[in-house]
Motif scaffolding. Structure first.
Motif, mmCIF file in Angstrom:
data_model
loop_
_atom_site.group_PDB
_atom_site.id
_atom_site.type_symbol
_atom_site.label_atom_id
_atom_site.label_comp_id
_atom_site.label_asym_id
_atom_site.label_seq_id
_atom_site.Cartn_x
_atom_site.Cartn_y
_atom_site.Cartn_z
ATOM 1 N N GLN A 32 6.839 -5.796 4.534
ATOM 2 C CA GLN A 32 7.831 -6.748 4.552
ATOM 3 C C GLN A 32 7.369 -8.353 4.897
ATOM 4 O O GLN A 32 8.138 -9.316 4.926
ATOM 5 N N ASP A 33 6.186 -8.502 5.467
ATOM 6 C CA ASP A 33 5.839 -9.910 6.397
ATOM 7 C C ASP A 33 4.924 -10.444 5.096
ATOM 8 O O ASP A 33 3.858 -9.979 4.739
ATOM 9 N N GLY A 34 5.204 -11.633 4.760
ATOM 10 C CA GLY A 34 4.275 -12.475 4.000
ATOM 11 C C GLY A 34 3.042 -12.641 4.178
ATOM 12 O O GLY A 34 2.020 -12.257 3.406
ATOM 13 N N LEU A 35 2.761 -12.787 5.682
ATOM 14 C CA LEU A 35 1.458 -13.221 5.876
ATOM 15 C C LEU A 35 0.350 -11.665 5.978
ATOM 16 O O LEU A 35 -0.652 -11.746 5.442
ATOM 17 N N GLU A 36 1.026 -10.845 6.332
ATOM 18 C CA GLU A 36 0.456 -9.522 6.431
ATOM 19 C C GLU A 36 0.298 -8.875 5.008
ATOM 20 O O GLU A 36 -0.815 -8.214 4.569
ATOM 21 N N GLY A 37 1.239 -9.186 4.231
ATOM 22 C CA GLY A 37 1.224 -8.747 2.795
ATOM 23 C C GLY A 37 -0.043 -9.335 2.179
ATOM 24 O O GLY A 37 -0.720 -8.890 1.343
ATOM 25 N N MET A 38 -0.136 -10.893 2.198
ATOM 26 C CA MET A 38 -1.293 -11.313 1.637
ATOM 27 C C MET A 38 -2.739 -10.878 2.215
ATOM 28 O O MET A 38 -3.483 -10.550 1.585
ATOM 29 N N LYS A 39 -2.646 -10.614 3.432
ATOM 30 C CA LYS A 39 -4.007 -10.076 4.017
ATOM 31 C C LYS A 39 -4.333 -8.604 3.356
ATOM 32 O O LYS A 39 -5.283 -8.416 2.930
ATOM 33 N N LYS A 40 -3.340 -7.868 2.885
ATOM 34 C CA LYS A 40 -3.580 -6.464 2.418
ATOM 35 C C LYS A 40 -3.980 -6.769 0.813
ATOM 36 O O LYS A 40 -4.717 -6.020 0.231
ATOM 37 N N ALA A 41 -2.830 -7.827 0.198
ATOM 38 C CA ALA A 41 -3.360 -8.101 -1.284
ATOM 39 C C ALA A 41 -4.536 -8.482 -1.538
ATOM 40 O O ALA A 41 -5.226 -7.985 -2.644
ATOM 41 N N VAL A 42 -5.298 -9.186 -0.797
ATOM 42 C CA VAL A 42 -6.794 -9.800 -1.181
ATOM 43 C C VAL A 42 -7.672 -8.777 -0.885
ATOM 44 O O VAL A 42 -8.961 -9.103 -1.173
ATOM 45 N N THR A 43 -7.544 -7.441 -0.433
ATOM 46 C CA THR A 43 -8.670 -6.545 -0.020
ATOM 47 C C THR A 43 -9.264 -5.985 -1.098
ATOM 48 O O THR A 43 -10.107 -5.299 -1.022
ATOM 49 N N GLY A 44 -8.440 -5.981 -2.358
ATOM 50 C CA GLY A 44 -9.130 -5.401 -3.719
ATOM 51 C C GLY A 44 -8.628 -3.827 -3.707
ATOM 52 O O GLY A 44 -9.233 -3.146 -4.557
ATOM 53 N N SER A 45 -7.672 -3.317 -2.753
ATOM 54 C CA SER A 45 -7.142 -2.051 -2.823
ATOM 55 C C SER A 45 -6.231 -1.478 -3.706
ATOM 56 O O SER A 45 -5.716 -0.461 -3.805
ATOM 57 N N TYR A 46 -5.572 -2.846 -4.387
ATOM 58 C CA TYR A 46 -4.442 -2.357 -5.089
ATOM 59 C C TYR A 46 -4.789 -2.852 -6.601
ATOM 60 O O TYR A 46 -5.405 -3.485 -7.022
#
Length: 229
Positions: A32-46
């Motif tokens: 739900q948090d934009g900053l945390e979402g961005m950190k997850k999105a760039v990991t290459g896990s999705y």
């Protein structure tokens, strides 16, 4: 199992999306948090990122831009913003699709499925190693990389598909309708205006003078043609 990241601050909407995706065989995760979402999105896990535009700490545009620095995975925007300028801006930042709230979770799932299928087909085609070389422009289909005068430029998945389609068929004129049907098929409920938007984005990245393009020519009333120079 394909892994979907949902970046959405409205818990009810996020949970509805997640539950429907899980019912259809996907692994879905909410942030739900934009900053945390961005950190997850760039990991290459999705395999796909579904992102709202209005988020706390980091908005959707910033998230899309950050993902596109390293990844070409499908990005789908879901937003209450329904103005054309918002849609164009989302696509311009690198999103592959745009859904306006409210929408059915079935439609979101269908679009995710279509984007994954197209992305995997594109990656599969690139296994057959080929480099398209034109004056100052190189398209490496094995690595999905574009070079202009030996300098690498970053294209989104749709930009790459569109450029590759035109460059693979030099000197052939394609109408906007033909390009739209080939690149977007039935996965994007928009119109042929998105073709012009993507052509403009590609020109900004590969043309020496985007206002006077050398590679992708416009034939008014007919469509676009790739000039092998």
């Amino acid at each position: 199992m394909k892994h979907i990241l949902i970046i959405e601050d409205d818990r009810d909407i996020a949970e509805l999306e997640r539950d429907y995706l899980q019912l259809n065989g996907y692994k879905a995760e909410i942030e739900q948090d934009g900053l945390e979402g961005m950190k997850k999105a760039v990991t290459g896990s999705y395999d796909v990122v579904v992102v709202d535009l209005m988020l706390p700490k980091k908005d959707g545009y910033e998230i899309i831009k950050e993902i596109r620095k390293t990844q070409e995975i499908p990005i789908i925007v879901v937003s209450a913003k329904n103005e054309d300028i918002d849609k164009i801006r989302g696509l311009d930042f690198g999103a592959d699709d745009y859904l306006t709230k409210p929408f059915s979770p079935a439609e979101l799932t269908a679009r995710i499925k279509a984007h994954i299928k197209r992305y995997e087909r594109l990656r599969g085609h690139m296994k057959a190693y080929e480099v398209l070389q034109y004056k100052g422009l190189e398209i490496d289909t094995a690595s999905h990389k574009i070079f202009v005068n030996t300098k690498e430029v970053q294209l989104t998945t749709k930009e790459y598909e569109l450029l590759l389609f035109l460059a693979s068929n030099p000197n052939i004129v394609f109408s906007k309708e033909r390009i739209f049907d080939t690149i977007w098929s039935d996965e994007y409920c928009g119109d042929t205006a998105t073709v012009a938007v993507h052509i403009q984005k590609i020109r900004k990245k590969i043309e020496r003078d985007p206002a006077n393009p050398e590679y992708i020519e416009t034939l008014w009333g007919a469509g676009y043609r790739f000039n092998p120079m």
